[in-house]
Scaffold this active site. Sequence first.
Site, short mmCIF file in Angstrom:
data_model
loop_
_atom_site.label_atom_id
_atom_site.label_comp_id
_atom_site.label_asym_id
_atom_site.label_seq_id
_atom_site.Cartn_x
_atom_site.Cartn_y
_atom_site.Cartn_z
CB CYS A 180 -0.94 0.00 1.21
SG CYS A 180 -2.11 -1.37 1.22
CG HIS A 259 12.22 -1.48 3.61
ND1 HIS A 259 12.03 -2.66 4.30
CD2 HIS A 259 11.83 -1.74 2.33
CE1 HIS A 259 11.56 -3.58 3.48
NE2 HIS A 259 11.42 -3.05 2.28
CG HIS A 345 -4.59 20.48 4.89
ND1 HIS A 345 -5.79 20.77 5.50
CD2 HIS A 345 -4.19 21.61 4.25
CE1 HIS A 345 -6.12 22.02 5.23
NE2 HIS A 345 -5.17 22.55 4.49
CG HIS A 349 -2.70 3.44 3.90
ND1 HIS A 349 -3.39 3.31 2.71
CD2 HIS A 349 -2.58 2.19 4.41
CE1 HIS A 349 -3.66 2.03 2.52
NE2 HIS A 349 -3.19 1.33 3.53
CG ASN A 382 -6.93 -0.42 2.26
OD1 ASN A 382 -6.31 0.26 1.44
ND2 ASN A 382 -6.32 -1.23 3.11
#
Length: 453
Positions: A180, A259, A345, A349, A382
């Site tokens: 995602c 990561h 703002h 996700h 989603n």
Amino acid sequence: METLLLRPFLSVTTESFPNSFTYLIAGTTLIIAVLLLELRSTRIYLVDFTCYLPPGRLRVPKAHFIEHVEMSNINGREGIDFQVKVWERSGIGSETSMPDPLHEIPPRESLDDTRNEIEMVFFTVVEDLLSKHKIDPKSIDILVSNCSIFCSTPSISSMIINKFGFRSDIKSVNLSGMGCSAGILSICLAKDLLKVHKNSLALVLSMEAVTPNGYAGKEKSMLLPNVLFRMGGAAILLSNRKQDKGMSKYKLQHLVRTHLGSDDEAYESVFHKADEDGCEGVSLSRALLSVATKALKTNISALGPLVLPYSEQFPFAWSVIRKKIRILPRQKGVYVTNFKKAIEHYCIHAGGRAVIDGIEKSLKLQKEDAEASRMTLHRFGNTSSSSIWYELCYLEAKGMVKKGNKVWQIAFGSGFKCNSAVWKCVSDVDPTKRNAWSDSINLYPIIDDEIPT
């Protein structure tokens, strides 16, 4: 006598003058070099973007979803009850959509069906974006597409090139398996290519194919995506051309990637696998929320110094020092920086209600700061890598984004990854311009009492 007394001072003055002059010249040269570097640095502009609006016939109301899983009876009674229970707590509304094959009983998941979904989404948003700005497809210099689960031959980017007739020398890349967070990864790759190829236009396409993503087994951790993921996608037009500055909406200010793949728990938190019966699906582990929080903390530790004022950086640094040095009085926890002092703002996700709640709590945000994320989850579900664009689309449709405002997009994905992009609005955004939210924006926001918990 006076000459003898003044000689040492005169020598110091005359000797120091050349040195002072040298320092002045060096300092001036450095300042000029920095200014020239700033002027020559490549600025990345977001000209515009478009989000896919599925046709009404593809809607999946709650009653439709429950009836479908019960009639299909492929997940067993316990699996069916679990999915219904997850839906009721998910924050997903009844306007979300799924592609045609998943409306059938039993659902179809063929290669052709998946290709048809890709074409339906990407062909539509590309056509809308290019026609909106009267852009000749042959003027596109860079193409980056991403879709995590589906990786075809020829690639998705080749499908787009074939459909729209892009030039033979276009720089094209297709990303898969990135989860995602792939939307911001694609922006990052396009940014790097734009820094190398001057005076260029880049088209970035983000989506997740839902057709091949269904799970027909009975493991609860692998049933979650059946409930959460929905159909959607976005096309984003980037430019480094000077003539596009005036027509652009945003300028890219910062992009930070994190990561945690070296950590086993993080690596296995979102995992595509087969269960004991051989049914394939994506497993979401119980550790997912804690992994996401850890990834976010790592990410903002790098992003914070780039965007936060010193009034926020100093208290944070001091709280860390006090925590590590034993001789200083201890304090509870580490100072939580107030990103509201730097960013107006937030596009978090829309991975699920728990994800949005967790990030809101970690960043000490107010309910209204996560409004775009919650409403996107309710209206579109989603949509994976494209969800952050539906959220920005919501902010624009509500007239919230003003010239000079900064927008922070936060994406999470398998691996485990947390990626951030900070944009600065450089023009007056017209909320009346038609977009994916235009038909329903007057119905939002939906208050918490109206969203199932």
